[in-house]
Design an enzyme around this catalytic site. Structure first.
Site, PDB file in Angstrom:
ATOM      1  N   HIS A 100      -7.058   1.742   3.995  1.00 38.95           N
ATOM      2  CA  HIS A 100      -6.472   0.391   4.000  1.00 38.95           C
ATOM      3  C   HIS A 100      -4.955   0.485   3.819  1.00 38.95           C
ATOM      4  O   HIS A 100      -4.468   0.926   2.779  1.00 38.95           O
ATOM      5  CB  HIS A 100      -7.095  -0.391   2.843  1.00 38.95           C
ATOM      6  CG  HIS A 100      -6.557  -1.767   2.672  1.00 38.95           C
ATOM      7  ND1 HIS A 100      -7.001  -2.848   3.403  1.00 38.95           N
ATOM      8  CD2 HIS A 100      -5.598  -2.256   1.862  1.00 38.95           C
ATOM      9  CE1 HIS A 100      -6.358  -3.934   3.036  1.00 38.95           C
ATOM     10  NE2 HIS A 100      -5.495  -3.597   2.097  1.00 38.95           N
ATOM     11  N   ASP A 139      -0.415  -2.049   0.241  1.00 41.30           N
ATOM     12  CA  ASP A 139       0.353  -3.293   0.132  1.00 41.30           C
ATOM     13  C   ASP A 139       1.832  -2.956  -0.048  1.00 41.30           C
ATOM     14  O   ASP A 139       2.207  -1.793  -0.130  1.00 41.30           O
ATOM     15  CB  ASP A 139      -0.171  -4.150  -1.032  1.00 41.30           C
ATOM     16  CG  ASP A 139      -0.060  -3.444  -2.381  1.00 41.30           C
ATOM     17  OD1 ASP A 139      -0.178  -2.202  -2.414  1.00 41.30           O
ATOM     18  OD2 ASP A 139       0.147  -4.116  -3.405  1.00 41.30           O
ATOM     19  N   ASP A 151     -15.224   4.290   5.550  1.00 42.18           N
ATOM     20  CA  ASP A 151     -13.891   4.614   6.073  1.00 42.18           C
ATOM     21  C   ASP A 151     -13.451   3.543   7.064  1.00 42.18           C
ATOM     22  O   ASP A 151     -13.360   3.787   8.267  1.00 42.18           O
ATOM     23  CB  ASP A 151     -13.904   5.995   6.733  1.00 42.18           C
ATOM     24  CG  ASP A 151     -12.505   6.403   7.191  1.00 42.18           C
ATOM     25  OD1 ASP A 151     -11.520   5.922   6.591  1.00 42.18           O
ATOM     26  OD2 ASP A 151     -12.400   7.195   8.155  1.00 42.18           O
TER      27      ASP A 151
END
Ligand code: 9MR
Length: 738
Positions: free
Chosen positions: A661, A342, A709
C-alpha cells in the site's frame, strides 16, 4: 525516465490502463437482488445525483459528467445513488462499466449516505478506455441508508467520466479467496547461510515421517533424510512436518527440496544475498524522503519532484500551522521521511526508525562502509548517517521553540487535514498540512534519538552533535515537566493516530540514551529508578513504536558504559532471547513470535524481526551459536518458509510482496508508476484485518493467512520506515557474520 515523467506520458499518450483481475459476473441465481435503480441509464439519470456544479447527463445509454478541476478531496466531486439497502453478513457483487480521461483515479465506494459516511467497500481503479469492473464483498452493517458512489475529485485539471451498468446485487455467493500457495514444501527462497541451520516446513496430511531429498541445480540428490511430524501448527492451522538439513553446507544456487511428492521453490546456499539486502533495505529511505527531488540517476525509475516544498498544488511543509486552537505559531517542518504509504510525518515512529538504524550503525561495523548512492555520498560521512540525518533534522524541527507554550516539547506529528486517495505522488498532494499537539511520547522520541545522534555524529560533525545534545536535554527536561500529555486514539483523521498513553518506557529509553552519551548521574539515576529497568520487557513482541523499553535495555546492555548492575541488564537480554528461542523451537515454521490468542499484530513482520534483534543481541553478549542460529532460522520465515510460501521483501525470493500500500509506488493501480523498490518489507499478516479489502477476502483467516499482497490492504500490506529498520538491522547483522 523518472516516475513522474512516465506517469505524465501515460496521461498524454492515453496508453491503456489495465486493471488486473476482473472477475466475470457469475450466473444470477433466484435469490440475487439488484439494489441499484436505473443502473443502465436507460431512463435518464435519476435517481443518481451529482455534487453541485456537476451535471450528470445520459447519452447513448450511459451517463457522463464533466468533473471540475481544482478540488482537494476525492469526495469533493461525487456521482452517487442513495437509499441502498444493505444487510450485514450478506454478500454483494458491485460492478459497473467506466471510462474517462486516461490516468484519472476513481474511488468507487459502497458506504453510508449519512454522517459519519462509513465506507463498507471501496476500490480505486485508474480509468481510461471502457472497462468492466466487478468485485464481491460481504456487508458488515445493516442499513437502509446505504450509498453507491463514484468519488471523482482531487484533480487539478477538469476531466470527463462516463459510467454504465452500475449494479449492486445482493444474495450472491460470497467469494471464497484461495491464496495460491504453490508447492507444499516451504523453504527460505533467498538463501541459507552455508555454516548456519537449514530447515524447511512441509504441509501434509501425513502423520508419520516422510522421506525427503535435497537436489542441486543439476537435479542430483545431494542429501536426504526423513521429516519430523509436528502436528497442527497453531499459526496456520495446517498439519506440518519439518525438515532439518543443517549439516549440508555446500555453497550453490538452484537447490530444491522434495517431500511428499512436492518440490520446493529453488533456493541458494550462500550468505552474499544478505549483504545486498543490507544496502537495499537501507536504500529504501532515500525514496521515502520528503522535501527533496528524488534523483532518477540515483534510483532509476524512481525519480520524482520534491514533495511538500510549498509548490502548488502542495500547500507545503515550510510554514505549517497547528490544527485550529492548538498553537499560535507555524513551524518549518520540511524534510524527513514519509512514514509509509501515506504522506504523514510522525515523530513517534520517526523516532524508533532512527534509533534502530543508528543502533545498526553503532553495532554492525559493516554498515559504516555501505554505499547507498544518496545525494550526500562522498562527503566523508558514512552514507547511513547522511540518510538518517534527513529524518533527524525533521525531528528537530518539530520541537516547540523557546518562548512558546510547551517550549522544548515535540509535536506528535504533522500530516494532511484529510485522508487522500491512491495513487497520489507526494508533490501532487493538495491537502492542507497541520501540526498536531505536542506529546510526552514524541518529546521523548526526540530526546532518545538526538542523544544517540550526539554520540554517533560527533566524529563527523561536532557542531551538529552539540546541537542534537542540547535539543535532547531540553526535550527530556520538557517531558519531565509535562509527563502525561498523551496523543489520543481519536486523532486519526488524515493520518495515523500513533496514540500512546504509556510513556514510562519512553522515559526509560530516553534516559538510557542520554546516559550513554553523557555518562551523567542525573540520567543514570532515572534509568535505575525507572520501573522499566527491572521489568520483564520482552513480551510477545520486544519493541515497536509504542513500546520502547526494550530498545533502552538493549542499548544499555551493548553500548559500553558504567551503569551499576550492568551484569543484570545483560542477563535480562539473554533471558529475553531465550524466551524467543523457546517460542521458535515450538513453532513448526520457526517463528520467534506467538502472541496471545494467536492474534498476530499489525506489522507482524517487524515484530518478528525485532524479536530477532534481541536474539542477535544475546549472540553478541554471549558468543553462543544458538542465538545466531535463532536469527538465521527467523529469516527463513521472512523469505518463504511460511504458510503463504512467499517472501515479504520485494524482489527477494521467487514470489515476493510487491503491491504494498503506497500512494506513489502504486503500479497496481497505474502502470505508469513503479512497484516499491527492491528491499521493501511488507507489514505482513495481521489478524485484525482492519481494512475493507482484506475483510472482503480474508474474513475468518487464521494468523499467517491474514495477509494479501494487494495495494488496497493497508492493514496487512503497507510499507513503513519503522518496518524496514529491523530488516536493515538484521541484514546488517547477518552480513557481518563470519
Ligand atoms: O504501525 C501502526 C500500527 O501499529 C497501528 O496499530 C496502526 C493504527 O494506529 O497504525 C500503524 O501505523 C500506520 C500509521 O498510523 C499511518 N501510516 C501508516 C502506518 C502503517 O500502517
Amino acid at each position: 525516465m523518472s516516475l513522474w515523467e512516465r506517469s505524465r506520458i501515460v496521461a498524454v499518450c492515453g496508453a491503456a490502463v489495465v486493471l488486473a483481475a476482473f472477475v466475470a459476473a457469475p450466473a444470477a441465481s433466484a435469490a440475487e437482488v439488484e439494489q441499484v435503480v436505473n443502473g443502465g441509464f436507460d431512463n435518464g439519470t435519476d435517481p443518481f445525483w451529482a455534487n453541485a456544479g456537476m451535471t450528470l447527463a445520459a447519452s447513448d445509454g450511459r451517463a457522463c459528467v464533466d468533473v471540475p478541476g481544482g478540488t482537494a478531496n476525492k469526495w469533493d466531486a461525487i456521482v452517487g445513488q442513495n437509499d441502498i439497502d444493505l444487510v450485514a453478513g450478506e454478500s454483494y457483487r458491485f460492478s459497473f462499466d467506466a471510462s474517462g480521461d486516461p490516468g484519472r483515479g476513481v474511488r468507487a465506494v459502497v458506504g453510508l449516505a449519512v454522517d459519519p459516511y462509513d465506507t463498507y467497500f471501496e476500490q480505486s481503479p485508474v480509468v481510461g478506455g471502457l472497462q468492466h469492473y466487478s468485485w464481491t464483498f460481504t456487508a458488515s452493517t445493516t442499513t437502509a441508508q446505504g450509498q453507491v458512489a463514484f468519488q471523482l475529485g482531487g484533480s487539478a485539471e477538469p476531466w470527463r467520466f462516463c459510467v454504465d451498468n452500475v449494479s449492486l446485487v445482493g444474495g450472491v455467493p460470497p467469494e471464497v479467496y484461495e491464496p495460491d500457495t504453490g508447492p507444499r514444501v516451504r523453504v527460505n527462497q533467498v538463501a541459507y547461510v552455508p555454516n548456519g541451520p537449514k530447515a524447511a516446513t512441509v504441509v501434509t496430511t501425513a502423520t508419520s515421517a516422510l522421506p525427503w531429498q535435497l537436489r542441486d541445480s543439476g537435479g542430483r540428490v545431494v542429501a536426504h533424510g526423513r521429516t519430523t511430524p509436528r502436528g497442527v501448527d497453531v499459526s496456520s492451522a495446517q498439519n506440518v512436518h519439518s525438515i532439518d538439513f543443517g549439516y549440508f553446507g555446500r555453497k550453490g544456487t538452484g537447490y530444491t527440496l522434495t517431500a511428499d511428492g512436492e518440490t520446493s521453490r529453488p533456493f541458494d546456499i550462500d550468505a552474499s544475498a544478505y549483504a545486498k539486502l543490507r544496502s537495499d533495505a537501507l536504500k529504501f529511505y532515500y525514496t521515502q524522503r520528503s522535501g527533496i527531488a528524488i534523483d532518477d540517476a540515483l534510483r532509476p525509475g524512481y525519480g520524482r519532484p520534491a514533495g511538500h516544498v510549498d509548490v502548488a498544488p502542495n500547500l507545503g511543509d515550510g510554514n505549517v500551522p497547528c490544527q485550529p486552537g492548538v498553537c499560535d505559531y507555524r513551524l518549518d517542518a520540511r524534510g524527513g521521511w514519509y512514514d509509509a504509504g501515506d504522506h504523514g510525518k510522525y515523530v513517534v515512529n520517526g523516532g524508533i526508525s532512527v534509533w534502530e538504524l543508528l543502533n545498526a550503525y553503532e553495532r554492525h561495523p559493516g554498515v559504516r562502509k555501505v554505499g547507498l548512492t544518496v545525494p550526500e555520498s562522498g562527503n566523508r560521512t558514512p552514507d547511513v548517517l547522511d540518510e538518517v540525518r534527513w529524518e533527524l533534522e525533521f525531528l528537530l524541527r518539530m520541537q516547540v521553540p523557546a518562548g512558546k507554550p510547551y517550549a522544548g516539547m515535540a509535536h506528535h506529528k504533522m500530516h494532511d487535514a484529510a485522508w487522500t486517495g491512491l495513487p497520489l505522488l507526494p508533490h501532487l498532494d493538495p491537502q492542507p498540512r497541520e501540526l498536531h499537539p505536542v506529546s510526552t511520547a514524541a518529546t521523548l522520541n526526540l530526546a532518545a534519538t538526538s542523544a544517540q545522534a550526539a554520540r554517533l555524529y560527533k566524529p563527523f560533525d561536532p557542531a551538529f552533535a552539540k546541537r542534537a545534545l542540547a535539543a535532547a536535554r531540553t526535550a527530556y527536561a520538557a517531558a519531565k515537566a509535562n509527563p502525561a500529555l498523551y496523543a489520543p486514539e481519536s486523532d486519526g483523521v488524515g493520518g495515523g493516530a500513533y496514540n500512546d498513553a504509556k510513556v514510562s518506557d519512553d522515559f526509560y529509553w530516553a534516559a538510557a540514551e542520554l546516559f550513554l552519551t553523557t555518562g551523567e548521574r542525573q540520567y543514570s539515576a532515572d534509568v535505575l529508578s525507572s520501573p522499566e529497568h527491572t521489568a520483564d520487557v520482552f513480551g510477545a513482541g520486544a519493541f515497536d513504536w509504542g513500546n520502547t523499553a526494550a530498545a533502552g535495555r538493549l542499548a544499555l546492555a551493548l553500548v559500553p558504559n558504567r551503569l551499576p548492575g550492568l551484569a543484570a541488564v545483560k542477563a535480562s537480554v539473554v533471558a529475553g532471547a531465550e524466551k524467543y528461542l523457546t517460542t521458535q523451537r515450538q513453532h513448526a515454521y520457526g517463528v520467534p513470535y506467538a502472541p496471545a490468542n494467536n492474534m498476530w499484530d499489525w506489522g507482524s513482520n517487524s515484530i518478528i524481526l525485532n524479536n530477532m534483534v534481541v536474539i542477535a543481541a544475546a549472540h553478541e553478549l554471549t558468543g553462543r551459536d544458538r542465538y545466531r542460529d535463532g536469527v538465521l532460522t527467523g529469516l527463513d520465515y521472512m523469505f518463504g518458509r511460511n504458510a503463504l510460501n512467499m517472501s515479504y521483501v520485494t524482489g527477494y525470493g521467487e514470489v515476493s510482496s510487491h503491491n504494498q500500500h503506497s500512494r506513489w509506488y502504486a503500479r497496481q493501480l497505474d502502470p505508469a508508476l513503479p512497484n516499491p523498490p527492491v528491499g521493501t518489507l511488507s507489514g505482513g499478516p495481521n489478524s485484525s484485518i482492519q481494512d475493507p479489502y482484506a475483510q472482503s477476502r480474508l474474513t475468518g483467516c487464521v494468523a499467517q493467512f491474514c495477509y494479501i499482497d494487494d495495494i488496497q490492504s493497508w492493514s496487512t500490506n503497507e510499507l513503513t520506515i519503522n518496518w524496514n529498520a529491523p530488516l536493515a538491522w538484521i541484514a546488517a547483522y547477518v552480513a557481518d557474520l563470519r
